[in-house]
Scaffold this motif. Structure first.
Motif, mmCIF file in Angstrom:
data_model
loop_
_atom_site.group_PDB
_atom_site.id
_atom_site.type_symbol
_atom_site.label_atom_id
_atom_site.label_comp_id
_atom_site.label_asym_id
_atom_site.label_seq_id
_atom_site.Cartn_x
_atom_site.Cartn_y
_atom_site.Cartn_z
ATOM 1 N N ARG A 211 -17.830 -37.262 -22.524
ATOM 2 C CA ARG A 211 -17.502 -38.447 -21.710
ATOM 3 C C ARG A 211 -16.743 -38.015 -20.457
ATOM 4 N NH1 ARG A 211 -15.238 -42.817 -25.953
ATOM 5 N NH2 ARG A 211 -14.873 -44.015 -24.069
ATOM 6 N N PRO A 212 -17.398 -37.218 -19.615
ATOM 7 C CA PRO A 212 -16.689 -36.644 -18.464
ATOM 8 C C PRO A 212 -16.142 -37.691 -17.501
ATOM 9 C CG PRO A 212 -19.057 -36.254 -18.280
ATOM 10 C CD PRO A 212 -18.817 -36.829 -19.637
ATOM 11 N N ASN A 213 -16.872 -38.803 -17.334
ATOM 12 C CA ASN A 213 -16.398 -39.803 -16.370
ATOM 13 C C ASN A 213 -15.115 -40.477 -16.846
ATOM 14 O OD1 ASN A 213 -18.550 -39.148 -14.824
ATOM 15 N ND2 ASN A 213 -19.836 -40.875 -15.498
ATOM 16 N N THR A 214 -15.142 -40.924 -18.105
ATOM 17 C CA THR A 214 -13.970 -41.638 -18.627
ATOM 18 C C THR A 214 -12.765 -40.712 -18.744
ATOM 19 O OG1 THR A 214 -15.591 -42.725 -20.027
ATOM 20 C CG2 THR A 214 -13.294 -43.261 -20.438
ATOM 21 N N VAL A 215 -12.971 -39.559 -19.396
ATOM 22 C CA VAL A 215 -11.846 -38.644 -19.613
ATOM 23 C C VAL A 215 -11.378 -38.084 -18.263
ATOM 24 C CG1 VAL A 215 -11.129 -36.486 -20.719
ATOM 25 C CG2 VAL A 215 -12.602 -38.101 -21.959
ATOM 26 N N GLY A 216 -12.334 -37.737 -17.410
ATOM 27 C CA GLY A 216 -11.981 -37.202 -16.095
ATOM 28 C C GLY A 216 -11.206 -38.212 -15.261
ATOM 29 N N ALA A 217 -11.571 -39.497 -15.387
ATOM 30 C CA ALA A 217 -10.865 -40.535 -14.623
ATOM 31 C C ALA A 217 -9.399 -40.624 -15.056
ATOM 32 C CB ALA A 217 -11.552 -41.882 -14.807
ATOM 33 N N TRP A 218 -9.144 -40.452 -16.375
ATOM 34 C CA TRP A 218 -7.754 -40.503 -16.832
ATOM 35 C C TRP A 218 -6.976 -39.274 -16.358
ATOM 36 C CZ3 TRP A 218 -5.372 -44.655 -17.700
ATOM 37 C CH2 TRP A 218 -6.008 -45.750 -18.291
ATOM 38 N N VAL A 219 -7.623 -38.127 -16.367
ATOM 39 C CA VAL A 219 -6.936 -36.920 -15.864
ATOM 40 C C VAL A 219 -6.548 -37.143 -14.401
ATOM 41 C CG1 VAL A 219 -7.188 -34.464 -15.322
ATOM 42 C CG2 VAL A 219 -8.095 -35.367 -17.488
ATOM 43 N N ASN A 220 -7.489 -37.690 -13.612
ATOM 44 C CA ASN A 220 -7.189 -37.935 -12.192
ATOM 45 C C ASN A 220 -6.083 -38.968 -12.030
ATOM 46 O OD1 ASN A 220 -9.051 -36.097 -11.354
ATOM 47 N ND2 ASN A 220 -10.721 -37.600 -11.185
ATOM 48 N N ARG A 221 -6.130 -39.983 -12.883
ATOM 49 C CA ARG A 221 -5.103 -41.043 -12.806
ATOM 50 C C ARG A 221 -3.718 -40.450 -13.081
ATOM 51 N NH1 ARG A 221 -3.139 -44.570 -10.720
ATOM 52 N NH2 ARG A 221 -2.251 -46.436 -11.628
ATOM 53 N N PHE A 222 -3.620 -39.638 -14.122
ATOM 54 C CA PHE A 222 -2.320 -39.030 -14.441
ATOM 55 C C PHE A 222 -1.901 -38.025 -13.366
ATOM 56 C CE2 PHE A 222 -3.019 -40.690 -18.756
ATOM 57 C CZ PHE A 222 -1.776 -41.251 -18.962
ATOM 58 N N ARG A 223 -2.880 -37.392 -12.738
ATOM 59 C CA ARG A 223 -2.532 -36.463 -11.647
ATOM 60 C C ARG A 223 -1.865 -37.235 -10.502
ATOM 61 N NH1 ARG A 223 -6.982 -33.327 -11.471
ATOM 62 N NH2 ARG A 223 -5.953 -31.645 -12.592
ATOM 63 N N GLU A 224 -2.432 -38.409 -10.177
ATOM 64 C CA GLU A 224 -1.849 -39.238 -9.106
ATOM 65 C C GLU A 224 -0.440 -39.712 -9.497
ATOM 66 O OE1 GLU A 224 -6.186 -41.209 -8.098
ATOM 67 O OE2 GLU A 224 -4.549 -42.547 -8.700
ATOM 68 N N VAL A 225 -0.318 -40.144 -10.741
ATOM 69 C CA VAL A 225 0.975 -40.685 -11.203
ATOM 70 C C VAL A 225 2.039 -39.583 -11.194
ATOM 71 C CG1 VAL A 225 2.138 -41.469 -13.308
ATOM 72 C CG2 VAL A 225 0.023 -42.567 -12.574
ATOM 73 N N ALA A 226 1.671 -38.387 -11.682
ATOM 74 C CA ALA A 226 2.651 -37.284 -11.730
ATOM 75 C C ALA A 226 3.036 -36.858 -10.321
ATOM 76 C CB ALA A 226 2.061 -36.100 -12.499
ATOM 77 N N ALA A 227 2.077 -36.854 -9.405
ATOM 78 C CA ALA A 227 2.367 -36.457 -8.016
ATOM 79 C C ALA A 227 3.300 -37.478 -7.375
ATOM 80 C CB ALA A 227 1.072 -36.337 -7.216
#
Ligand code: PRP
Length: 230
Positions: A211-227
Motif C-alpha cells: 500500500r505505497p500510496n497510503t503508507v507513503g502519504a503518512w510518512v510524508n505527513r509525519f515528515r511535514e509535522v516533524a519539520a
C-alpha cells in the motif's frame, strides 16, 4: 496486507507518549476515545481517520508489532531498533523527540557503593576479558564490549536496572539515561555513552510495498509535522 484492512499505528506507552501525542494530533489523527497518557486501560483505538487504528504497547514492543506486520507504522527509539535489528521494518524519519542516551554506568566511587569500584579494581574494561552487566539490551551491550575485546555476560532485566549493583547482580548496568537522576539516586555514575537516542517513525516493509500510496502519504505527513515542530 489487504487494501480494506485498517492501517495500524503502534505508539509507545510510558513517558514518551506525552511527547508523541502532539505530533499525532498535528498529523490530523485523534484517537477515539481520546487519550494523552496511559490512564485508559484500552489497548486499541479507532481514530477520526477512517481505516486508521492506534495500538498502545510497551516501547520495547512497538518494533516487534511493526516487524511482524501486526502494526504497519509505529514510533520507536533507535535503542530498540538497534537491539532487535529487524530486517522487516525501516525507519525513514527521526521525529526529534524522546531524546536520551543509552549508557554504561557503574558505582560512583565517591558514593556508598564506591567500595565496589575499589574492591574489584582489576575488573575494568582495559584488563579483563570478561565482565557482567545488568541490562534490557543484551545484544547492544555484548556488541559494545566485543568492540573492546571483552566478553560481556548480560543479566537480562526489564526495568529497575539501577538496583543491580547495590544488590550484587552486577557491578555495571547499561540503560537509558535522561536527566541522570535515577543513576544519582542509586549512587551510580555514567561512564560511557553507547548511543544517543531519539524516537523514529518506523514502517513495515511489506505494508509499504503493498500500500505505497497510503503508507507513503503518512510518512510524508509525519515528515511535514516533524519539520514544523523542529
Ligand atoms: C527509564 C530508564 C531509567 C530512567 C532514566 O526508565 O530505564 O530508569 O528512565 O531517566 P532519568 O535519567 O531521567 O532518571 P522509565 O522511567 O522510562 O521506566 P522503565 O524502567 O519502565 O523503562
Amino acid at each position: 496486507m489487504q487494501p480494506d484492512e485498517p492501517l495500524v499505528l503502534a505508539l509507545p506507552k510510558g513517558r514518551i507518549l506525552k511527547e508523541v501525542m502532539p505530533l499525532i494530533r498535528a498529523a490530523g489523527i485523534d484517537p477515539e476515545p481520546a487519550f494523552d497518557d496511559d490512564d485508559e486501560r484500552r489497548l486499541r483505538f479507532a481514530t477520526n481517520v477512517p481505516g486508521l487504528h492506534i495500538i498502545r504497547v510497551r516501547a520495547f514492543d512497538v518494533a516487534t508489532f511493526v516487524a511482524f506486520g501486526g502494526a504497519h507504522l509505529g514510533v520507536a527509539g533507535n535503542d530498540v531498533l538497534m537491539e532487535f535489528a529487524y530486517d522487516d521494518l525501516y525507519a525513514p524519519l527521526d521525529l526529534d523527540i524522546g531524546h536520551c542516551r543509552l549508557s554504561l554506568a557503574e558505582p560512583d566511587p565517591a558514593g556508598p557503593l564506591g567500595h565496589m569500584v575499589t574492591d574489584a579494581a582489576g575488573d575494568t574494561p582495559h584488563n579483563v576479558g570478561h565482565i557482567r552487566v545488568a541490562t534490557k539490551y543484551p545484544n547492544i551491550t555484548r556488541a559494545h564490549f566485543a568492540r573492546h575485546g571483552i566478553q560481556a555476560e548480560c543479566v537480562k532485566l526489564s526495568g529497575a536496572m539501577e538496583l543491580a549493583p547495590a544488590l550484587g547482580l552486577s557491578r555495571r548496568i547499561v540503560d537509558l539515561v535522561s536527566s541522570g537522576s535515577t543513576l544519582k539516586a542509586n549512587h551510580l555514575r555514567e561512564v560511557a555513552v553507547i548511543a544517543h537516542v531519539t524516537s523514529r517513525l518506523i514502517v513495515n516493509r511489506a505494508a509499504f510495498k503493498t500500500r505505497p500510496n497510503t503508507v507513503g502519504a503518512w510518512v510524508n505527513r509525519f515528515r511535514e509535522v516533524a519539520a514544523h515542530a523542529a
